[in-house]
Design a protein around this motif. Structure first.
Motif, PDB file in Angstrom:
ATOM      1  N   LYS A 169       0.821  -1.200  -0.110  1.00 57.01           N
ATOM      2  CA  LYS A 169      -0.075   0.020   0.049  1.00 57.01           C
ATOM      3  C   LYS A 169       0.958   1.116  -0.125  1.00 57.01           C
ATOM      4  O   LYS A 169       0.670   2.092  -0.949  1.00 57.01           O
ATOM      5  CB  LYS A 169      -0.953   0.039   0.998  1.00 57.01           C
ATOM      6  CG  LYS A 169      -2.095   1.082   1.085  1.00 57.01           C
ATOM      7  CD  LYS A 169      -2.903   0.990   2.554  1.00 57.01           C
ATOM      8  CE  LYS A 169      -3.801   2.403   2.375  1.00 57.01           C
ATOM      9  NZ  LYS A 169      -4.898   2.266   3.192  1.00 57.01           N
ATOM     10  N   VAL A 170       1.559   1.287   0.882  1.00 58.87           N
ATOM     11  CA  VAL A 170       2.748   2.627   0.900  1.00 58.87           C
ATOM     12  C   VAL A 170       3.413   2.585  -0.389  1.00 58.87           C
ATOM     13  O   VAL A 170       3.694   3.659  -0.980  1.00 58.87           O
ATOM     14  CB  VAL A 170       3.843   2.379   2.184  1.00 58.87           C
ATOM     15  CG1 VAL A 170       4.882   3.419   2.027  1.00 58.87           C
ATOM     16  CG2 VAL A 170       3.243   2.420   3.470  1.00 58.87           C
ATOM     17  N   TYR A 171       4.097   1.417  -0.917  1.00 57.49           N
ATOM     18  CA  TYR A 171       4.672   1.347  -2.198  1.00 57.49           C
ATOM     19  C   TYR A 171       3.950   2.018  -3.328  1.00 57.49           C
ATOM     20  O   TYR A 171       4.378   2.651  -3.966  1.00 57.49           O
ATOM     21  CB  TYR A 171       5.151   0.024  -2.570  1.00 57.49           C
ATOM     22  CG  TYR A 171       5.505  -0.197  -3.811  1.00 57.49           C
ATOM     23  CD1 TYR A 171       6.968  -0.069  -4.237  1.00 57.49           C
ATOM     24  CD2 TYR A 171       4.856  -0.814  -4.960  1.00 57.49           C
ATOM     25  CE1 TYR A 171       7.416  -0.189  -5.764  1.00 57.49           C
ATOM     26  CE2 TYR A 171       5.214  -0.989  -6.243  1.00 57.49           C
ATOM     27  CZ  TYR A 171       6.523  -0.490  -6.579  1.00 57.49           C
ATOM     28  OH  TYR A 171       6.825  -1.091  -7.613  1.00 57.49           O
ATOM     29  N   SER A 172       2.761   1.496  -3.516  1.00 59.06           N
ATOM     30  CA  SER A 172       1.632   1.836  -4.408  1.00 59.06           C
ATOM     31  C   SER A 172       1.229   3.606  -4.395  1.00 59.06           C
ATOM     32  O   SER A 172       1.193   4.179  -5.430  1.00 59.06           O
ATOM     33  CB  SER A 172       0.365   1.298  -4.484  1.00 59.06           C
ATOM     34  OG  SER A 172      -0.237   1.370  -3.218  1.00 59.06           O
ATOM     35  N   ILE A 215       7.271   2.607   9.975  1.00 57.17           N
ATOM     36  CA  ILE A 215       5.716   2.594  10.002  1.00 57.17           C
ATOM     37  C   ILE A 215       5.360   1.434  10.730  1.00 57.17           C
ATOM     38  O   ILE A 215       5.766   0.360  10.166  1.00 57.17           O
ATOM     39  CB  ILE A 215       5.111   2.821   8.663  1.00 57.17           C
ATOM     40  CG1 ILE A 215       5.704   4.124   7.924  1.00 57.17           C
ATOM     41  CG2 ILE A 215       3.580   2.855   8.500  1.00 57.17           C
ATOM     42  CD1 ILE A 215       5.138   4.242   6.404  1.00 57.17           C
ATOM     43  N   ASP A 216       4.535   1.485  11.536  1.00 59.49           N
ATOM     44  CA  ASP A 216       3.832   0.257  12.332  1.00 59.49           C
ATOM     45  C   ASP A 216       3.059  -0.689  11.195  1.00 59.49           C
ATOM     46  O   ASP A 216       2.698  -0.012  10.096  1.00 59.49           O
ATOM     47  CB  ASP A 216       3.062   0.426  13.440  1.00 59.49           C
ATOM     48  CG  ASP A 216       1.781   1.201  13.112  1.00 59.49           C
ATOM     49  OD1 ASP A 216       0.618   0.814  13.286  1.00 59.49           O
ATOM     50  OD2 ASP A 216       1.905   2.349  12.705  1.00 59.49           O
ATOM     51  N   ASP A 217       2.856  -1.811  11.580  1.00 55.72           N
ATOM     52  CA  ASP A 217       2.210  -2.595  10.377  1.00 55.72           C
ATOM     53  C   ASP A 217       0.678  -2.344  10.255  1.00 55.72           C
ATOM     54  O   ASP A 217       0.325  -2.554   8.945  1.00 55.72           O
ATOM     55  CB  ASP A 217       2.211  -4.041  11.143  1.00 55.72           C
ATOM     56  CG  ASP A 217       3.440  -4.689  10.752  1.00 55.72           C
ATOM     57  OD1 ASP A 217       4.341  -4.423   9.994  1.00 55.72           O
ATOM     58  OD2 ASP A 217       3.934  -5.855  11.257  1.00 55.72           O
ATOM     59  N   SER A 218       0.186  -1.633  11.031  1.00 57.11           N
ATOM     60  CA  SER A 218      -1.230  -1.072  10.835  1.00 57.11           C
ATOM     61  C   SER A 218      -1.201   0.215  10.102  1.00 57.11           C
ATOM     62  O   SER A 218      -2.390   0.647   9.872  1.00 57.11           O
ATOM     63  CB  SER A 218      -1.880  -1.037  12.363  1.00 57.11           C
ATOM     64  OG  SER A 218      -2.023  -2.299  13.110  1.00 57.11           O
ATOM     65  N   LEU A 219      -0.090   0.883  10.015  1.00 55.66           N
ATOM     66  CA  LEU A 219      -0.194   1.938   9.076  1.00 55.66           C
ATOM     67  C   LEU A 219      -0.680   3.218  10.004  1.00 55.66           C
ATOM     68  O   LEU A 219      -1.442   3.973   9.237  1.00 55.66           O
ATOM     69  CB  LEU A 219      -0.736   1.861   7.765  1.00 55.66           C
ATOM     70  CG  LEU A 219      -0.151   0.631   6.739  1.00 55.66           C
ATOM     71  CD1 LEU A 219      -0.673   0.715   5.452  1.00 55.66           C
ATOM     72  CD2 LEU A 219       1.288   1.110   6.692  1.00 55.66           C
ATOM     73  N   VAL A 236       3.776   7.288  11.661  1.00 56.18           N
ATOM     74  CA  VAL A 236       4.889   7.445  10.647  1.00 56.18           C
ATOM     75  C   VAL A 236       5.939   8.111  11.449  1.00 56.18           C
ATOM     76  O   VAL A 236       5.633   9.356  11.749  1.00 56.18           O
ATOM     77  CB  VAL A 236       4.420   7.992   9.361  1.00 56.18           C
ATOM     78  CG1 VAL A 236       5.614   8.104   8.512  1.00 56.18           C
ATOM     79  CG2 VAL A 236       3.169   7.559   8.770  1.00 56.18           C
ATOM     80  N   ILE A 237       7.029   7.487  11.476  1.00 54.21           N
ATOM     81  CA  ILE A 237       8.050   8.086  12.592  1.00 54.21           C
ATOM     82  C   ILE A 237       9.457   8.277  11.982  1.00 54.21           C
ATOM     83  O   ILE A 237      10.347   7.319  11.582  1.00 54.21           O
ATOM     84  CB  ILE A 237       8.176   7.164  13.634  1.00 54.21           C
ATOM     85  CG1 ILE A 237       6.807   6.735  14.371  1.00 54.21           C
ATOM     86  CG2 ILE A 237       9.329   7.591  14.938  1.00 54.21           C
ATOM     87  CD1 ILE A 237       6.991   5.618  15.388  1.00 54.21           C
ATOM     88  N   LEU A 277      -0.952  10.715   2.822  1.00 59.34           N
ATOM     89  CA  LEU A 277      -1.607   9.741   1.774  1.00 59.34           C
ATOM     90  C   LEU A 277      -2.164   8.505   2.834  1.00 59.34           C
ATOM     91  O   LEU A 277      -3.055   7.996   2.119  1.00 59.34           O
ATOM     92  CB  LEU A 277      -0.305   9.202   1.173  1.00 59.34           C
ATOM     93  CG  LEU A 277       0.410  10.223   0.419  1.00 59.34           C
ATOM     94  CD1 LEU A 277       1.891   9.313  -0.275  1.00 59.34           C
ATOM     95  CD2 LEU A 277      -0.584  10.464  -1.008  1.00 59.34           C
ATOM     96  N   LEU A 278      -1.757   8.356   3.947  1.00 56.22           N
ATOM     97  CA  LEU A 278      -2.220   7.207   4.740  1.00 56.22           C
ATOM     98  C   LEU A 278      -3.458   7.682   5.702  1.00 56.22           C
ATOM     99  O   LEU A 278      -3.887   6.767   6.411  1.00 56.22           O
ATOM    100  CB  LEU A 278      -1.185   6.229   5.450  1.00 56.22           C
ATOM    101  CG  LEU A 278      -0.076   5.728   4.855  1.00 56.22           C
ATOM    102  CD1 LEU A 278       0.991   5.237   5.635  1.00 56.22           C
ATOM    103  CD2 LEU A 278      -0.779   4.624   3.698  1.00 56.22           C
ATOM    104  N   ASN A 279      -3.575   8.800   5.973  1.00 55.27           N
ATOM    105  CA  ASN A 279      -4.406   9.400   6.953  1.00 55.27           C
ATOM    106  C   ASN A 279      -3.781   8.943   8.214  1.00 55.27           C
ATOM    107  O   ASN A 279      -4.610   8.397   9.112  1.00 55.27           O
ATOM    108  CB  ASN A 279      -5.760   9.160   6.804  1.00 55.27           C
ATOM    109  CG  ASN A 279      -6.899   9.810   7.455  1.00 55.27           C
ATOM    110  OD1 ASN A 279      -6.451  10.920   7.995  1.00 55.27           O
ATOM    111  ND2 ASN A 279      -7.806   9.315   7.868  1.00 55.27           N
ATOM    112  N   ALA A 280      -2.487   8.815   8.406  1.00 59.00           N
ATOM    113  CA  ALA A 280      -1.839   8.377   9.594  1.00 59.00           C
ATOM    114  C   ALA A 280      -1.277   9.565  10.447  1.00 59.00           C
ATOM    115  O   ALA A 280      -1.415  10.788   9.846  1.00 59.00           O
ATOM    116  CB  ALA A 280      -0.687   7.521   9.267  1.00 59.00           C
ATOM    117  N   THR A 281      -0.718   9.346  11.669  1.00 62.33           N
ATOM    118  CA  THR A 281      -0.282  10.227  12.662  1.00 62.33           C
ATOM    119  C   THR A 281       1.344  10.268  12.405  1.00 62.33           C
ATOM    120  O   THR A 281       2.100   9.486  12.439  1.00 62.33           O
ATOM    121  CB  THR A 281      -0.410   9.838  14.099  1.00 62.33           C
ATOM    122  OG1 THR A 281      -1.953   9.968  14.097  1.00 62.33           O
ATOM    123  CG2 THR A 281       0.168  11.064  14.801  1.00 62.33           C
TER     124      THR A 281
END
Length: 323
Positions: free
Chosen positions: A20-23, A80-84, A87-88, A107-111
């Motif tokens: 997912k991150v790659y794409s 990045i943790d497996d659950s996305l 992002v550190i 892009l991931l709607n992550a923190t």
């Protein structure tokens, strides 16, 4: 930021998250996907601008400890943790890791987990300024003092350039009367003032691969396009190299020396960081053209700063810096 040498996405167990991150990154930057293998990390470490690990932070830290050499040598490292979810930036915060972490988070709607002070106050780090200028930091130890001054809002004079790159934030001024300075030079100098960071502008070598039918006008456009991606002017180009005589015509038009590269030189050249050849190049028995030409023309110690990029399906261009 243009991650011109590429981003490596490495996963330990969750291939789906890694893909997912790659794409998400693939359409924007050169990016490669790898399964975690400690034996491969050393090569990846020296060949890519950034490494994004999809795995637990502890595992990333243990890996980093085996390969880290210094802030001016290491790639930007992100965990990045497996659950996305998070992002550190782990290494290279001021060298692009923070920016990439923020971009991936969106892009991931992550923190994004950003901990550096200059980003907190919205200041462009000295390291990022050097990257924007395509320059080598001569005295890395002086960075802390100058960055600290920027964070406090003090003026930092930049001497040796007429204008600052676009997007630079902080109290940088084009002047020479500050306590803290950034000195930009074309030559490597001895820099003893602990309040001054010295940057040496790097010259570049351009390697060009072109189809036989590629017109000189298209080749010229491709070269200028690559320079635009790196925010470089023509006067920073030391040489243009290719196996094609048509590229020499463009070099003469641009007023830049040309280096003709032979097929024997191409196939006897070795570098761990070359992009794998296309099917067409394999058919021709060539390991590469643009990247190999750029590295050969750059001379001993040359390093890719822009992996080969295609232009209009007729031309590929790569850029290395020269010593």
């Amino acid at each position: 930021m243009w991650w011109s040498r590429g981003i490596a996405v490495i996963y330990a167990s969750n291939e789906e998250s890694a893909k997912k991150v790659y794409s998400l990154l693939k359409g924007k930057y050169p990016v490669s996907l790898f399964k975690y293998s400690l034996s491969q990390i050393e090569k990846i470490w020296k060949c890519y601008d950034a490494i994004v690990f999809i795995m637990a932070l502890g595992g990333v830290v243990r890996t980093v400890c085996k390969f880290a050499q210094g802030k001016d040598k290491d790639p930007a490292i992100i965990a990045i943790d497996d659950s996305l979810r998070f992002v550190i930036p782990v290494l290279g915060s001021h060298w692009g890791a923070n920016d990439l972490a923020k971009e991936i988070s969106q892009l991931l709607n992550a923190t994004p987990v950003i901990t550096t002070a200059s980003e907190e106050v919205g200041v462009t780090s000295v390291e990022e300024l050097a990257r924007l200028l395509v320059a080598k930091i001569v005295n890395v130890n002086a960075i802390v003092r100058v960055t600290s001054a920027l964070i406090k809002g003090e003026k930092v004079c930049v001497k040796g350039v007429d204008t600052l790159p676009k997007g630079v934030k902080g109290n940088y001024v084009i002047a020479d009367d500050c306590k803290f300075k950034v000195l930009v030079t074309k030559d490597e100098i001895e820099c003893k003032d602990e309040n001054t960071v010295c940057l040496k502008l790097l010259k570049v070598a351009i390697g060009v691969g072109a189809k036989r039918e590629a017109k000189p006008s298209v080749i010229k456009e491709a070269i200028l396009h690559a320079l635009n991606l790196l925010s470089l002017s023509l006067d920073r180009v030391a040489v243009i190299a290719s196996i094609r005589g048509s590229v020499e015509e463009v070099s003469k038009e641009l007023g830049i020396p040309f280096r003709k590269v032979s097929l024997e030189e191409i196939n006897s050249f070795n570098d761990d960081c070359l992009t794998p050849p296309s099917e067409k190049l394999n058919e021709l028995g060539l390991k590469g053209v643009a990247e190999v030409s750029a590295l050969i023309a750059g001379g001993k110690g040359a390093k890719l700063i822009l992996r080969k990029i295609p232009y209009k399906g007729e031309v590929t261009v790569a850029v290395s810096y020269t010593h």
